[in-house]
Design a protein around this motif. Structure first.
Motif, PDB file in Angstrom:
ATOM      1  N   GLU A 118       4.391  16.870  -3.878  1.00 12.31           N
ATOM      2  CA  GLU A 118       4.833  16.882  -1.903  1.00 12.31           C
ATOM      3  C   GLU A 118       3.322  15.948  -0.982  1.00 12.31           C
ATOM      4  OE1 GLU A 118       5.485  20.821  -1.790  1.00 12.31           O
ATOM      5  OE2 GLU A 118       7.291  20.322  -2.784  1.00 12.31           O
ATOM      6  N   ILE A 119       2.006  16.443  -1.031  1.00 18.32           N
ATOM      7  CA  ILE A 119       0.934  16.105  -0.753  1.00 18.32           C
ATOM      8  C   ILE A 119       0.977  14.991  -0.512  1.00 18.32           C
ATOM      9  CG2 ILE A 119       0.475  18.550  -0.013  1.00 18.32           C
ATOM     10  CD1 ILE A 119      -2.013  17.887  -1.537  1.00 18.32           C
ATOM     11  N   GLU A 120       0.677  14.338  -1.895  1.00 16.53           N
ATOM     12  CA  GLU A 120       0.651  12.796  -2.407  1.00 16.53           C
ATOM     13  C   GLU A 120       1.304  12.001  -1.903  1.00 16.53           C
ATOM     14  OE1 GLU A 120      -0.401  10.226  -6.444  1.00 16.53           O
ATOM     15  OE2 GLU A 120       1.312  10.956  -6.422  1.00 16.53           O
ATOM     16  N   MET A 121       2.188  12.110  -1.446  1.00 19.75           N
ATOM     17  CA  MET A 121       4.058  11.617  -1.124  1.00 19.75           C
ATOM     18  C   MET A 121       3.592  11.794   0.687  1.00 19.75           C
ATOM     19  SD  MET A 121       6.759   9.413  -1.356  1.00 19.75           S
ATOM     20  CE  MET A 121       7.050  10.408  -3.163  1.00 19.75           C
ATOM     21  N   LEU A 122       3.438  12.708   1.006  1.00 16.20           N
ATOM     22  CA  LEU A 122       3.107  13.064   2.316  1.00 16.20           C
ATOM     23  C   LEU A 122       2.202  12.177   3.218  1.00 16.20           C
ATOM     24  CD1 LEU A 122       3.515  16.641   3.083  1.00 16.20           C
ATOM     25  CD2 LEU A 122       5.472  14.554   4.006  1.00 16.20           C
ATOM     26  N   TYR A 123       0.987  11.863   1.650  1.00 15.38           N
ATOM     27  CA  TYR A 123      -0.230  11.258   2.919  1.00 15.38           C
ATOM     28  C   TYR A 123      -0.165  10.083   2.666  1.00 15.38           C
ATOM     29  CZ  TYR A 123      -5.385   9.579   2.617  1.00 15.38           C
ATOM     30  OH  TYR A 123      -6.599   8.499   2.519  1.00 15.38           O
ATOM     31  N   GLU A 124       0.633   9.517   1.494  1.00 16.47           N
ATOM     32  CA  GLU A 124       1.661   7.794   0.997  1.00 16.47           C
ATOM     33  C   GLU A 124       1.881   7.444   2.506  1.00 16.47           C
ATOM     34  OE1 GLU A 124       0.403   5.763  -0.779  1.00 16.47           O
ATOM     35  OE2 GLU A 124      -1.060   7.320  -2.370  1.00 16.47           O
ATOM     36  N   ILE A 125       2.773   7.979   2.525  1.00 22.92           N
ATOM     37  CA  ILE A 125       4.164   7.124   4.430  1.00 22.92           C
ATOM     38  C   ILE A 125       3.278   7.372   5.356  1.00 22.92           C
ATOM     39  CG2 ILE A 125       5.819   8.106   5.347  1.00 22.92           C
ATOM     40  CD1 ILE A 125       6.582   9.640   2.499  1.00 22.92           C
ATOM     41  N   ILE A 126       2.573   8.634   5.489  1.00 17.64           N
ATOM     42  CA  ILE A 126       1.694   8.812   6.620  1.00 17.64           C
ATOM     43  C   ILE A 126       0.463   7.708   6.918  1.00 17.64           C
ATOM     44  CG2 ILE A 126       0.503   9.963   8.242  1.00 17.64           C
ATOM     45  CD1 ILE A 126       1.352  12.891   7.075  1.00 17.64           C
ATOM     46  N   GLU A 160       0.530  -0.980  -0.179  1.00 17.13           N
ATOM     47  CA  GLU A 160       0.331  -0.439  -0.252  1.00 17.13           C
ATOM     48  C   GLU A 160       0.726   1.353  -0.133  1.00 17.13           C
ATOM     49  OE1 GLU A 160      -2.749  -0.266   2.943  1.00 17.13           O
ATOM     50  OE2 GLU A 160      -3.996  -2.252   2.631  1.00 17.13           O
ATOM     51  N   ASN A 161       2.075   1.117   0.299  1.00 14.00           N
ATOM     52  CA  ASN A 161       3.053   2.403   1.140  1.00 14.00           C
ATOM     53  C   ASN A 161       3.850   2.359  -0.326  1.00 14.00           C
ATOM     54  OD1 ASN A 161       1.325   3.730   3.095  1.00 14.00           O
ATOM     55  ND2 ASN A 161       1.546   1.972   3.442  1.00 14.00           N
ATOM     56  N   VAL A 162       4.469   1.363  -0.176  1.00 13.67           N
ATOM     57  CA  VAL A 162       6.067   1.076  -1.451  1.00 13.67           C
ATOM     58  C   VAL A 162       5.575   0.881  -2.643  1.00 13.67           C
ATOM     59  CG1 VAL A 162       8.365   1.112  -0.867  1.00 13.67           C
ATOM     60  CG2 VAL A 162       6.864   0.620   0.896  1.00 13.67           C
ATOM     61  N   PRO A 207       3.521   0.747  -4.810  1.00 14.14           N
ATOM     62  CA  PRO A 207       2.944   2.528  -5.490  1.00 14.14           C
ATOM     63  C   PRO A 207       3.666   3.537  -6.278  1.00 14.14           C
ATOM     64  CG  PRO A 207       1.121   1.707  -3.706  1.00 14.14           C
ATOM     65  CD  PRO A 207       2.783   0.655  -3.163  1.00 14.14           C
ATOM     66  N   LEU A 208       4.884   3.094  -5.074  1.00 13.15           N
ATOM     67  CA  LEU A 208       5.591   4.552  -5.677  1.00 13.15           C
ATOM     68  C   LEU A 208       6.899   3.647  -6.250  1.00 13.15           C
ATOM     69  CD1 LEU A 208       6.060   6.247  -1.832  1.00 13.15           C
ATOM     70  CD2 LEU A 208       4.591   7.197  -3.708  1.00 13.15           C
ATOM     71  N   GLY A 209       6.820   2.442  -5.967  1.00 13.37           N
ATOM     72  CA  GLY A 209       8.190   1.658  -7.314  1.00 13.37           C
ATOM     73  C   GLY A 209       9.377   1.713  -6.728  1.00 13.37           C
ATOM     74  N   TYR A 210       9.936   1.762  -5.122  1.00 13.21           N
ATOM     75  CA  TYR A 210      10.448   1.428  -4.669  1.00 13.21           C
ATOM     76  C   TYR A 210      10.433   0.096  -4.615  1.00 13.21           C
ATOM     77  CZ  TYR A 210      11.042   6.814  -5.244  1.00 13.21           C
ATOM     78  OH  TYR A 210      11.456   7.846  -5.940  1.00 13.21           O
ATOM     79  N   LYS A 211      11.932   0.289  -3.615  1.00 10.91           N
ATOM     80  CA  LYS A 211      11.626  -1.776  -2.769  1.00 10.91           C
ATOM     81  C   LYS A 211      12.126  -0.685  -1.331  1.00 10.91           C
ATOM     82  CE  LYS A 211      13.401  -3.687  -7.237  1.00 10.91           C
ATOM     83  NZ  LYS A 211      13.717  -4.262  -7.703  1.00 10.91           N
TER      84      LYS A 211
END
Length: 978
Positions: free
Chosen positions: A740-748, A529-531, A533-537
């Motif tokens: 910026e707010i999308e990234m913050l929302y995804e992390i929180i 759900e959080n990592v 979708p951002l494309g990371y590992k």
């Protein structure tokens, strides 16, 4: 009022400042004369056809001066020299060859002497002997493409530095300059063969890098004390001695993942190397400490220091000991030395090998591990020109090993390198005492965590806590780990593991069957759900090897097995459960390599010891920490996730790293990290700070955009949004805020804190979706609009948010009528028509005509968005384009020609060639006979020659034939993106 221009406010100023620091300005016309331009030719391309890249006379004169064995009196000497310097191919390999020429390590053959000599192009020892010049509008035409660089610096007639200048008023000016430099590499790579350095500036920023490496993470900001001062930046970067130093010493080529890569040592690296070399050659001092934060290029700093010390004449053929603290890092150091071409390197494979090298007075670079000094006798070598460079100095010289080392070579100079903040415990004080005694501040050079974050060398790191029921009970953690006296100042992972071996209750808790399953389920959900979708590992760090095996089994229940791999060191006495995850060297290398690649499995590595130091994978974003760690081991581990990562194709820019703590270490950082609080605050931040940042943006920055929705998000609102965001600067500002707010929302998320913001966030997400769809240049990847956000928008505002009407049209008479139709929204129609043209051109990539139409449509779009054209004017322009293409299609159908053949026919017809239909038929046959002309250089040459003959049979003017064929192929190259 006058407006700033690119030339007046930037380019002309650069020439003026360069002149003031010793570069002679050569006018464009004079530079072209000296490069052999044909002044009588009609066009710039014709003028530049046979031009040299060099100021040939100056180059020849200096070669004759610096190389007594060079037969300058030969009638062919100058041509022979230019032929030699034109040998390097227009590739990164050719660029490396040319740097070797510039560094004086390539050779020429002297007929008189009958042997090879090093060819000296630049006198580094006597800089006054060189000729330093700078010119502007440096033009090069390679027969297919032409490019013009803004400013080029020459040393002895050789172009070595290129500067792209942009107007300070232009949006994203430096990024545009960098894109132009990338285009030079693609279209006119010959221009970039001798060039070694580049910069791009709009007079405020000043970005620099090396040619043949224009990846954004390898382009840096040149720092000067005065922000925005172009004069100070230009005069410091282009200082003659600085440019000579960079060319001679600070550009590296290295093999990475079986590909050649080029790097430049950054300001902090160069400064450290200079200081260490100066310290090593100082007869009055023997110690020094270099404190460079993790991820700032410490390995290359050490390698370059070792190389320069070995080559320094004052060192009198020294011995340089490169001391590494781990087996795998020793192998890595040897590979790095080999990949950048450092010679005179010997590995000390054993204690006996090391003693033998020292006793036999070996002169060169020795790579060893400090434990190989154990029990070594004193005074093995009493020479002073022994330089010991010690990696991870905060722990390497601890205990008796340091005593053995320093007693064996008592007159040596010892330079310590550390990548983590030196702590306040006895270990940290010992590091300062051992290496910092010759400096008032305790260190020779420092590049702090805060410095690296400001520069973008590393990223800030945020952490969050797992649910309380998954954390180690506080009393157990404190009793068995945090409060242990001998746990303070933990310097390496072996020492940490010894402490953990005694932590019976902690390990039992961490490896409980029920808990392992819960943690695995939580990790799988959080990652999906959080990592992902951002494309990371991600890393999952277990307390020991059995824990890793348990996590792999548990994780496979919640994620596909290919998502994760276990990496640890195997042992012959391992149980069958542990042996199931043993990897041989080849398999482990493959896992490591694939992990660093985007869109390849594995996505999660389960580790406990391996890869927690020295493994560099910028795509690693999240660490699930389920192993009690502290001090240096903790910082080194979490530093794996603070490496910058950018992928332009996927529009990914990693903002920071993230650690999710399943142990409870981060609840008490004072006990977990015995370092200065300023250093720690620079890298480790509570996720609470992200909440404050999210709240601030939602409360202050978002409301003006919400006011654009006046009709409960119906079609009128969609039309208003499209019109409002026609302005590119508005879109850029909004997209930046939303990302910026999308990234913050995804992390929180998930967090109850977000509950009051869900509706607002859904609305602003819907606005973003409409605007993005309306103005996107290409289809976005799924992760561009995060899955969680998509679901949220669909659930909260479904039915009330109209989709932007991505209505594509064929190019036909009905489309013309659609344009004439007065009903409907004109803004939407303009955008959809342009998108239709782009889509059709993309789908019919073999039709050269559509390329030209697409380019003209994009120009209409540009004028429309910048409001230089009204909506009706844009529609009229598009209508005209479509009518032209319909007319072309009818004529083509009547002739019965395919797209390529008709393009050839029209080209011949427009140039007034006799019998164009007959010649077209011949040319069509040649294209059929040479089906691989797009990929084969040989077939392309044969095809071009055959077409010359076909056209020449109908046209006597040779120049006209050459121009016609050149124009034909230039259009085809552009059309087919060759």
């Amino acid at each position: 009022m006058p407006k700033p221009t690119e030339h007046k406010s930037v380019q002309a100023r650069i020439l003026k400042y360069a002149c003031e620091i010793g570069w002679n300005v050569v006018s464009q016309s004079e530079a072209e004369r000296r490069r052999g331009f044909n002044a009588s030719a009609a066009s710039p391309k014709e003028k530049a056809k046979a031009a040299s890249r060099f100021f040939a006379d100056t180059l020849f004169q200096k070669v004759a001066q610096f190389n007594p064995q060079f037969d300058a009196g030969s009638p062919t000497a100058k041509d022979d020299l230019l032929r030699l310097l034109n040998l390097p191919l227009p590739t990164i390999h050719g660029n490396r060859d040319f740097l070797h020429y510039l560094q004086g390590v390539k050779t020429f053959f002297s007929k008189a002497e009958g042997r090879e000599f090093n060819l000296i192009l630049i006198d580094y020892d006597n800089p006054a002997n060189n000729v330093y010049e700078v010119s502007e509008e440096y033009y090069l035409y390679n027969g297919q493409y032409a490019n013009r660089a803004d400013v080029v610096f020459f040393i002895n007639g050789i172009p070595v530095v290129v500067i792209e200048c942009k107007n300070a008023t232009k949006d994203e000016a430096i990024a545009i300059g960098i894109d132009q430099l990338r285009r030079y590499h693609r279209e006119t790579p010959e221009l970039m063969v001798p060039q070694q350095l580049f910069t791009a500036t709009e007079s405020i920023g000043f970005s620099y890098g090396v040619t043949w490496n224009t990846v954004r993470r390898n382009i840096f900001n040149w720092k000067d004390e005065e922000i925005g001062n172009l004069e100070a930046k230009l005069k410091s970067f282009c200082n003659i001695q600085h440019v000579l130093d960079l060319l001679k010493k600070f550009i590296l080529f290295a093999e990475q993942n079986e590909e050649l890569a080029k790097f430049i040592l950054r300001q902090h690296q160069k400064a450290a190397v200079d200081k260490v070399v100066e310290r090593a050659l100082d007869p009055t001092k023997q110690r020094g400490l270099v404190w460079h934060t993790q991820g700032s290029g410490k390995t290359y700093t050490m390698i370059k220091t070792a190389e320069l010390l070995f080559k320094a004449p004052q060192a009198e053929k020294p011995t340089v000991l490169l001391m590494i603290d781990r087996n795998e890092l020793e192998d890595q150091m040897l590979k790095n030395l080999a990949s950048i071409g450092v010679n005179n390197v010997e590995p000390a494979d054993s204690i006996q090998d090391l003693q033998k090298l020292l006793k036999q007075d070996y002169r060169g670079i020795v790579v060893s591990m400090v434990h190989k000094f154990r029990d070594m006798p004193a005074n093995v070598s009493l020479r002073k020109n022994i330089y010991v460079l010690i990696d991870e100095a905060h722990r390497t010289t601890g205990g008796d090993l340091g005593n053995f080392l320093m007693a064996a070579v008592p007159n040596a100079t010892f330079i310590g390198f550390t990548g983590t903040p030196v702590d306040k415990t006895v270990y940290g004080k010992g590091t300062f005492k051992t290496f910092g005694i010759d400096d008032d501040q305790g260190y020779l050079h420092k590049y702090s965590i805060a410095d690296s974050i400001v520069d973008g060398t590393t990223l800030p790191l945020f952490y969050g806590m797992a649910p309380n029921d998954l954390l180690v009970p506080k009393e157990i953690l404190e009793q068995e780990f945090l409060n242990l006296a001998d746990a303070y100042g933990v310097n390496d992972i072996e020492e940490l593991n010894k402490i953990l071996e005694r932590a019976v209750n902690t390990k039992n808790f961490l490896k409980g069957t029920e808990r392992v399953d819960k943690v695995a389920a939580y990790v799988a959900k959080h990652y999906k759900e959080n990592v992902e979708p951002l494309g990371y590992k991600a890393f999952l760090v277990g307390v020991d090897r059995p824990a890793c095996a348990l996590y792999k089994k548990a994780l496979d229940k919640y994620l596909p097995p290919e998502y994760s791999e276990v990496v640890y060191t195997g042992n012959n006495n391992d149980t069958e459960e542990l042996k199931a995850y043993h990897n041989d060297a080849k398999r482990e290398k493959e896992i490591r390599k694939k992990f660093t690649k985007l869109d390849e499995y594995p996505k999660i590595l389960i580790v406990t010891e391996k890869l927690l130091t020295g493994f560099d994978a910028p795509i690693l974003y999240a660490m699930y920490l389920d192993k009690p760690m502290r001090d240096h081991t903790l910082l080194q581990a979490i530093a794996r996730v603070n490496r910058p990562y950018e992928n332009e194709e996927k529009e990914m820019v990693k903002p920071h790293g993230f650690v999710l703590d399943f142990v409870g270490i981060f609840e008490n950082l004072e006990k977990a990290l015995a370092f200065d609080s300023d250093e720690i605050n620079a890298i480790v931040k509570d996720i609470q700070l992200l909440k404050y940042l999210f709240q601030s943006k939602m409360d202050k920055n978002v409301p003006p955009y919400l006011e654009l929705i006046k009709h409960n998000f119906n079609d009128k609102d969609t039309d208003n949004l499209i019109d409002y965001f026609r302005d590119k600067s508005r879109r850029k500002e909004f997209f930046k805020l939303y990302k910026e707010i999308e990234m913050l929302y995804e992390i929180i998320s998930p967090d109850k804190f977000l509950r009051p913001y869900i509706d607002t966030y859904a609305t602003v997400s819907a606005i973003y979706g409409v605007v993005r769809n309306a103005y996107a240049k290409r289809v976005q990847v799924d992760r561009e609009f995060q899955r969680k956000t998509n679901e949220l928008v669909q659930s909260k505002v479904a039915g009330s948010v109209p989709d932007f009407n991505n209505e594509f049209f064929e190019i036909n008479e009905q489309t013309i009528e659609k344009i004439k139709d007065a009903s409907g929204n004109d803004n939407t129609r303009v955008i959809n028509l342009i998108k239709s043209i782009e889509k059709i051109a993309e789908e019919n990539s073999d039709d050269p005509f559509l390329v030209g139409i697409r380019e003209r449509a994009e120009a209409v779009e540009e004028n429309y968005e910048s409001r230089q054209q009204s909506t009706q004017e844009a529609l009229d322009e598009i209508k005209k384009l479509l009518e032209e293409d319909l007319k072309r299609r009818k004529e083509q159908a009547e002739k019965g020609y395919d797209d390529l053949t008709f393009f050839v026919y029209k080209t011949l017809l427009e140039r007034g060639l006799k019998n164009p239909e007959e010649v077209t038929g011949q040319i069509k046959g040649e294209f059929i006979n040479h089906p691989n002309w797009r990929s084969s250089e040989k077939e392309l040459r044969e095809l071009r020659k055959a077409i010359y003959y076909a056209v020449f049979a109908e046209e006597d003017d040779l120049d006209k034939v050459a121009k016609l064929v050149d124009d034909l192929f230039n259009h085809l190259f552009i059309a087919f993106k060759l």
